[in-house]
Each structure stands twice: as structure tokens, then as C-alpha cells.
Design a protein around this motif. Structure first.
Motif, mmCIF file in Angstrom:
data_model
loop_
_atom_site.group_PDB
_atom_site.id
_atom_site.type_symbol
_atom_site.label_atom_id
_atom_site.label_comp_id
_atom_site.label_asym_id
_atom_site.label_seq_id
_atom_site.Cartn_x
_atom_site.Cartn_y
_atom_site.Cartn_z
ATOM 1 N N ALA A 168 49.112 50.889 7.756
ATOM 2 C CA ALA A 168 49.678 49.598 8.167
ATOM 3 C C ALA A 168 49.270 48.493 7.204
ATOM 4 N N LEU A 169 48.030 48.527 6.729
ATOM 5 C CA LEU A 169 47.581 47.544 5.744
ATOM 6 C C LEU A 169 48.360 47.700 4.447
ATOM 7 N N GLN A 170 48.500 48.939 3.985
ATOM 8 C CA GLN A 170 49.217 49.188 2.735
ATOM 9 C C GLN A 170 50.669 48.738 2.850
ATOM 10 N N GLU A 171 51.294 49.026 3.983
ATOM 11 C CA GLU A 171 52.697 48.658 4.180
ATOM 12 C C GLU A 171 52.856 47.139 4.300
ATOM 13 N N GLN A 172 51.913 46.495 4.962
ATOM 14 C CA GLN A 172 51.942 45.032 5.056
ATOM 15 C C GLN A 172 51.830 44.418 3.662
ATOM 16 N N LEU A 173 50.946 44.954 2.863
ATOM 17 C CA LEU A 173 50.751 44.467 1.502
ATOM 18 C C LEU A 173 51.991 44.703 0.655
ATOM 19 N N ALA A 174 52.601 45.887 0.802
ATOM 20 C CA ALA A 174 53.824 46.191 0.054
ATOM 21 C C ALA A 174 54.945 45.238 0.457
ATOM 22 N N ALA A 310 47.341 32.108 12.963
ATOM 23 C CA ALA A 310 47.682 33.484 12.593
ATOM 24 C C ALA A 310 46.437 34.313 12.323
ATOM 25 N N GLN A 311 45.405 33.689 11.789
ATOM 26 C CA GLN A 311 44.180 34.419 11.476
ATOM 27 C C GLN A 311 43.277 34.580 12.684
ATOM 28 N N GLY A 312 43.477 33.744 13.691
ATOM 29 C CA GLY A 312 42.618 33.812 14.861
ATOM 30 C C GLY A 312 41.193 33.416 14.553
ATOM 31 N N SER A 313 41.020 32.413 13.698
ATOM 32 C CA SER A 313 39.671 31.996 13.291
ATOM 33 C C SER A 313 39.552 30.486 13.392
ATOM 34 N N ASN A 330 34.622 38.666 5.956
ATOM 35 C CA ASN A 330 34.230 39.689 6.922
ATOM 36 C C ASN A 330 34.635 41.067 6.415
ATOM 37 N N ALA A 331 35.860 41.167 5.912
ATOM 38 C CA ALA A 331 36.331 42.446 5.371
ATOM 39 C C ALA A 331 35.454 42.895 4.213
ATOM 40 N N ILE A 378 39.663 46.648 7.743
ATOM 41 C CA ILE A 378 41.122 46.734 7.662
ATOM 42 C C ILE A 378 41.761 45.746 8.631
ATOM 43 N N ASP A 379 41.221 45.668 9.851
ATOM 44 C CA ASP A 379 41.732 44.725 10.841
ATOM 45 C C ASP A 379 41.617 43.284 10.333
ATOM 46 N N ASN A 380 40.491 42.956 9.737
ATOM 47 C CA ASN A 380 40.306 41.603 9.213
ATOM 48 C C ASN A 380 41.237 41.315 8.046
ATOM 49 N N LEU A 381 41.430 42.284 7.180
ATOM 50 C CA LEU A 381 42.349 42.084 6.057
ATOM 51 C C LEU A 381 43.771 41.847 6.551
ATOM 52 N N ARG A 382 44.189 42.625 7.529
ATOM 53 C CA ARG A 382 45.541 42.470 8.046
ATOM 54 C C ARG A 382 45.719 41.090 8.685
ATOM 55 N N ARG A 383 44.724 40.658 9.434
ATOM 56 C CA ARG A 383 44.802 39.338 10.054
ATOM 57 C C ARG A 383 44.733 38.238 8.996
#
Length: 483
Positions: A168-174, A310-313, A330-331, A378-383
Motif C-alpha cells: 500500500a505504501l509503494q502503491e501510494q508513492l507510485a 490529513a496527518q493526524g498530528s 517517527n517513521a 509504514i503507517d506513519n509514512l503513509r499518513r
């Protein structure tokens, strides 16, 4: 005067419900909870029970043991139900039994034997299951059960939890790479302004690198063995000399459990496949770490703005104007912890003193922690990526401030022209160095330099049309290689 922490205070370790010692089971439990089903102590015991039951069923199905009954479908369903219904009661029973046996695998063996004794009452009639008590754990050392259990847990934990998150991270990045394929951006080699590229191209590089490591993980073999105390079927061939034990072992591991059979081991399965897996995951971690630090840098350069919602921070606790890039920080930290743990696992698991020592036993109990920190990262990177806004104006302004980066294109064009016989093209590198190195060059200076070179009209027109914003070659087109 120093004020010491009070000697009399509440013992937090004694409170109920228990307070987590580590962050994964405390602060970040919600993110890593799916791994508990595969990498917790309870999951390990459930997998051990599964292997013990399947070995018992396999031997009775194959009629290997003289006089052993063939189990009915009802009896097999009853046994397999012990695994599917494994829960709090069984966990408590195992803890109670292990307190007496001082041996975790033996506790599982006793749990299964107790279930065999209870079978007639549970099934509402007669059953052969009490008769097969001595088949439980027959010809097995604890490592026969453990190595198969860990292989099963790793296979399913990786394929059902870690890989989907990483994909999911790779696909989001792509997707971000394709979306920004044509957004021009000043590159920075050695931290200095360099030949421009596009934002999409730079994100595509990370997506491409990640995809290669994911292919390695997806093709990973998970090895297993069930061959006795020192890997040579010694007791097997004495007790039941007529059986083809290597074939029985291979077929059980591959056909019944869906793993890859390892024919040559000591008491332990050598864990080489685990080292290979962890190396691939670690490599993915390091690529993700590189992504995190680059995103952090681009935020500091104002190429990216951040969306708090969007980041929830939140921002700084004292400076209200700040939006800290904490998702990427964090990531970064969790990827370092994960990779460090995987490195220890790789180094420790592939060695043992002669035929067996127990260093792998405690080491493997940290597999879930290593995957947990990677999953959290991975969760932090996606967020973090979801909360980025591309500031095209900031990128455009930076490009317009660095016309000197066109020096490469002009120099190479002069070289080509000189080779073609155009006069006055001598020393192109030195001439561009004198013009641009350590100098701030604007559009007018660059255009005047090109106009005075004496290039053919079509070549001069091509160079005069060049700007830092449109000088990025095939960067946008290269993104298509992600497809």
C-alpha cells in the motif's frame, strides 16, 4: 538542593490491568495489533498446537504406526477445532501447565493429550482419540514443532499483515509519482543545486526501489523440517524401520503445511531462509528511511507544505506557527529500530553451537517486535505522504534562482557542435566553469553567453528556449516504467 524521586511510590508494574513495558503494546498498540495474531506468544502456542495435531493426523492417515487407528472425519474436525477455537481459556491453561513443566512445547503436548482424553464426552459417544495419546509428539524434538510453527507464523504474518501494508505504501508513492510526473523541481546533488528533475521522477525512484524488494519478499521460501533430535531420523528408523521417513517428512512439510522441506539440518532448521527474509525487509526499511529523510528535507525547503488534519498530528507545544514533520521523523526512528533488530536476528539465527543451542529460542521471540516497528513506520509514512501538499510556486522560484544549472546542457551542446565541425567551441567545460562556478547567473547572462557562441541558428534557438523549469530531460516520461 537535589530533590530525589520518592522512594515510596505506586508500583506501576503491579497494577491491573497490566501496563505495557514497550511502546508497541502501549502507545502504538492500535497500529500493530494485527501482528499479535501471528507473532505473539499465544500465536506461537496456537501454531504449535496446529503442528502437533496435523502430525498426529498425518501419521494416522498414512498408517505409518502399526496398530494405530485411522481417525474419522468427525475426530479430525474435533482436533482441528482445538486450533480454530484456541483462545483465552487455552492460553490460561498453557500458562498454568508451563509453570509446572518449565517447558513451553511440553505444555502444548499436555494440552492436546487432555483434549484427546475428553474427546468421547465432547463427541457424545465412543472415540479412538484417547488411544492415540502416545502418537502426540512422537518422533519429535521440540525444535521439530517450533521450526514449523515459526515458518507458518512468518509466512502468514508477512503475507497477511506486513506485505499488504508495504504494498500500500509503494502503491501510494507510485500514485504520487504519476500525479506529479511533470512538476519541475531543482535537484540537489551533494546538497548543491544540480540538473533539474521532476518531483514525480524522484518519487518514482523510491517506488521502483521498493517494488524490487517486495518482489523478493513475495517470492520468499519458508523452510521446515521434522526429522528428530539431530536431523537424521535415528529413532524413527529403529522404532519403525520399514517406513520411508524422508518422504513422509517432506510430504508432511510441503503437502500438509504448505512450506518448503529442508532435508539437511541438525536438530534445528538452520534459519537461513529467515535471514534472507529479514535482509529483504531490512532493505525495504532502508529505502523507506531514505524516503522519510528526503521528505523531511523537502518540507524544510518548503517544497512540501503539510496538512495537519490529513496527518493526524499537531504542531509545536510552544511555537504556534510550526507544523512539525513528525510522521516522517517517527517513521525514520522506527525504521532504524526495526532494521537494527532484524540485523541481530540475521546474525544470531544462522549460527548454533554444533547440533543445538537455545540462543535462537529467545531471539525468535523478537520477530514480532522487529516487524512491529516496521509496520508502525509504514503507517506513519503513509499518513505523512497523505498530508503533503506540493508547493509548485516554491519549486518554481527555486528553479528561477538557479540559472547556472543550465551550464551542463550548454557545455554538452558545445561539445557536440565542436565534434560536428562548428568553429569556436573549444574548452566548453572551462568556459562554462568560469561563467557559473560560484556565480549567480540569471536568464540575461545565460542568453547573452549563448548568443555569443556562434552556434548554428537552430541550436542557438533550442538553447535560448531552455529554462531551469523545462530542463529536466525525460524525467516525466521515465515515470511510466512504474507500470
Amino acid at each position: 538542593m537535589t530533590t530525589e524521586f520518592p522512594k515510596k511510590h505506586t508500583d506501576l508494574g503491579a497494577l491491573e490491568p497490566a501496563i505495557a513495558l514497550g511502546s508497541l503494546d502501549g502507545r502504538y498498540r492500535g497500529v500493530v495489533a494485527p501482528l499479535v495474531d501471528w507473532f505473539s506468544e499465544a500465536a506461537l502456542n496456537r501454531a504449535r498446537l496446529f503442528v502437533e495435531i496435523e502430525w498426529l493426523i498425518w501419521l494416522t492417515d498414512q498408517q505409518v504406526l502399526p496398530g494405530a487407528p485411522r481417525l474419522s472425519d468427525t475426530e479430525k474436525d474435533y482436533l482441528r477445532g482445538l486450533v480454530s477455537e484456541f483462545g483465552g481459556h487455552e492460553i490460561a491453561e498453557l500458562a498454568k501447565t508451563e509453570a509446572k513443566t518449565k517447558h513451553d512445547v511440553k505444555a502444548v503436548e499436555y494440552l492436546l493429550k487432555s483434549a484427546l482424553e475428553a474427546a468421547p464426552a465432547k463427541l457424545g459417544g465412543t472415540s479412538d482419540l484417547p488411544r492415540v495419546k502416545e502418537i502426540v509428539h512422537i518422533f519429535c524434538t521440540s525444535e521439530d514443532i517450533n521450526n514449523l510453527s515459526y515458518a507458518i507464523l512468518l509466512k502468514h504474518g508477512v503475507e497477511r499483515v506486513w506485505l499488504p501494508a508495504a504494498r500500500a505504501l509503494q502503491e501510494q508513492l507510485a500514485g504520487l509519482a504519476r500525479e506529479n510526473a511533470e512538476v519541475p523541481m531543482l535537484a540537489h546533488t551533494h546538497g548543491q543545486p544540480a540538473t533539474p528533475t521532476t518531483l514525480g521522477h524522484e518519487l518514482a525512484v523510491f517506488a521502483w526501489r521498493m517494488s524490487r524488494q517486495l518482489k523478493h519478499v513475495e517470492s520468499q521460501e519458508y523452510l521446515g523440517k521434522i526429522n528428530g533430535a539431530t536431523g537424521n531420523f535415528a529413532a524413527h528408523t529403529v522404532a519403525v524401520p520399514g517406513a520411508d521417513w524422508p518422504t513422509l517428512s517432506r510430504d508432511f512439510v510441503e503437502e500438509r503445511l504448505g512450506l518448503t522441506w529442508n532435508p539437511l539440518t541438525t536438530q534445528i532448521e538452520s534459519h537461513d531462509y529467515q535471514a534472507e527474509l529479514y535482509a529483504s525487509v531490512t532493505h525495504f526499511n532502508r529505502i523507506a528511511h531514505n524516503l522519510a529523510t528526503d521528505c523531511w528535507t523537502y518540507i524544510s525547503m518548503r517544497y512540501f507544505a503539510q496538512d495537519l488534519a490529513a496527518q493526524g498530528s499537531t504542531g509545536s507545544s510552544t511555537m504556534p506557527h510550526k507544523i512539525n514533520p513528525i510522521r516522517f521523523e517517527n517513521a525514520e526512528a522506527n525504521l532504524e529500530i526495526s532494521s537494527g533488530l532484524f540485523g541481530v536476528l540475521e546474525e544470531t539465527l544462522v549460527t548454533t553451537r554444533m547440533q543445538r543451542d537455545l540462543t535462537d529460542s529467545t531471539t525468535q521471540r523478537n520477530i514480532g517486535t522487529a516487524f512491529g516497528h516496521s509496520l508502525l513506520a509504514i503507517d506513519n509514512l503513509r499518513r505523512g505522504l497523505a498530508g503533503l501538499k506540493v508547493d509548485r510556486e516554491a519549486m518554481a522560484a527555486d528553479l528561477d534562482e538557479n540559472w547556472e544549472v543550465l551550464g551542463e546542457a550548454i557545455q554538452q551542446t558545445m561539445r557536440v557542435a565542436g565534434i560536428a565541425g562548428v568553429p569556436g567551441m573549444e574548452d566548453p567545460y572551462e568556459r562554462l566553469k568560469a561563467l557559473t562556478r560560484g556565480q549567480k547567473v540569471d536568464a540575461e547572462v545565460m542568453h547573452d553567453f549563448v548568443a555569443g557562441l556562434g552556434l548554428p541558428a537552430d541550436v542557438m534557438t533550442r538553447l535560448q528556449a531552455l529554462t531551469p523549469a523545462n530542463y529536466h530531460g525525460l524525467a516525466a516520461d521515465m515515470v511510466r516504467f512504474l507500470d
